[in-house]
Design an enzyme around this catalytic site. Sequence first.
Site, short mmCIF file in Angstrom:
data_model
loop_
_atom_site.label_atom_id
_atom_site.label_comp_id
_atom_site.label_asym_id
_atom_site.label_seq_id
_atom_site.Cartn_x
_atom_site.Cartn_y
_atom_site.Cartn_z
N ASN A 209 -9.69 -47.05 -17.11
CA ASN A 209 -8.30 -46.60 -17.13
C ASN A 209 -7.37 -47.81 -17.19
OD1 ASN A 209 -7.74 -47.48 -14.28
ND2 ASN A 209 -9.27 -45.89 -13.85
N ASP A 278 -12.92 -40.50 -12.48
CA ASP A 278 -13.34 -39.20 -11.97
C ASP A 278 -14.68 -38.75 -12.56
OD1 ASP A 278 -11.06 -38.80 -10.36
OD2 ASP A 278 -9.91 -38.17 -12.10
N LYS A 288 -27.11 -50.53 -27.59
CA LYS A 288 -25.87 -50.06 -28.21
C LYS A 288 -26.12 -48.78 -29.01
CE LYS A 288 -22.35 -51.36 -31.59
NZ LYS A 288 -21.88 -52.39 -32.54
N PHE A 322 -3.51 -43.40 -2.64
CA PHE A 322 -2.54 -43.52 -3.73
C PHE A 322 -2.81 -42.41 -4.74
CE2 PHE A 322 -1.25 -47.37 -1.93
CZ PHE A 322 -0.20 -47.93 -2.66
N LYS A 336 -3.41 -33.52 -1.62
CA LYS A 336 -4.41 -34.56 -1.36
C LYS A 336 -4.40 -35.00 0.09
CE LYS A 336 -4.86 -36.53 -6.00
NZ LYS A 336 -4.68 -37.73 -6.85
N LYS A 340 -8.05 -34.49 1.76
CA LYS A 340 -8.81 -35.72 1.98
C LYS A 340 -8.56 -36.33 3.36
CE LYS A 340 -8.70 -36.55 -2.99
NZ LYS A 340 -10.10 -36.15 -3.27
#
Length: 408
Positions: A209, A278, A288, A322, A336, A340
């Site tokens: 990301n 995720d 490859k 975060f 969240k 959590k």
Amino acid sequence: MKDRNIILGVTGGIAAFKAAALASKLHQAGANVKVIMTEGAREFITPLTFQALTRDRVYIDTFSEEEVDKVAHIDVADWADNVVVAPATADLIGKYANGIADDMLTTTLLATRAPVYIAPAMNVNMFEHPAVVENIHKLEARGVGFIEPGSGYLACGWIGKGRMAEPEDIFAFLENGKPPSLPYLKGKKVLVSAGPTREIIDPVRFLSNRSSGKTGFAVAQAAQAQGAEVTLVTGPTELPTPPGVRRIDVTSAQDMLDAIAPLYDDVDLVIKTAAVADYTPDETFPHKVKKSDGDLSIHMVRTVDILGELGRRKDKQILVGFAAETENLAQYAEKKIQEKNLDMIVANNVNEKGIGFASDDNQITIFRRDHESIEYEKQSKEDLAHHLLEEIRPFFEGDGERVRENHR
């Protein structure tokens, strides 16, 4: 102020003339005042002025030992009940923040155990420069008090913040101000996760990301400045390790959990800024993958939920998460926190231009478990890191113990 021993440090700025008025006020109030001048200060005002106003010796040279049985900068440092530097230039603040002692004033500042107060004075652009801001944060974290400069027309012609506080205001601060507090994370262990993770497809490809790790590294530095023993677990990033911080490099989400899990039971605070993937490929290819006609499908499976696992195992730790979102910021953040078992979550909208991933700035909202929230406008990630640490402070001071019990 009567009979209080005060060191007045004067540095090389045009506001040095205001220091003469402050010295006079302190002396008239019954304080014992010893003035230390830098070489730059003597370009603006003479030592004789302060000698006349305080009826005491003015110190200008580290190596001028008028009393052979004493070391001047140690003697005066031990003598002081308070130290105030007014005006304080960017140069002085930088030296003090980084432990540089190359003249009478800086050696005395490092030697004294008395409360120290700084009254900055400089051009507005200098005052807002990231290096100066960082140095001020460092000193604040060590318990140095700052007397905020005023805004208005500056001697350089600019208009903005940077004008030294008026002598009357500094006098009132010294008379009524409380001694600066010590870094509140002194002796605490803090774990920060940062950066992206990479989920390997084959030897040349991976899924990741846009996280740069800048926020996590800034948080680690801010926690270290508050006296904490900081461990930074980071995904792949080119950022330099913050001074005084222990760094552990990882690659995948599973790697990150494997690095965090053995440390978790022994830490007091966890701030998880990392942007963890995720999903991860169900199969990692040893060679490859060659392109061929048609489409390619890669079967993905869920990665470990690191934050959820830490929430389930939480005992004495304060756990801060975060959330990088693109919509429904408050809704997802509140969800969240509950799912959590977090004490606090920091959320931002990464769709906004100029903030979030890879940028130097951010705009955040901090949500607490008691459903209260506070918004911070766009500013540097370094500044936001210090704001976050201030929001966490109550957990370790006073009512924070009661809040922590309610969050378990």
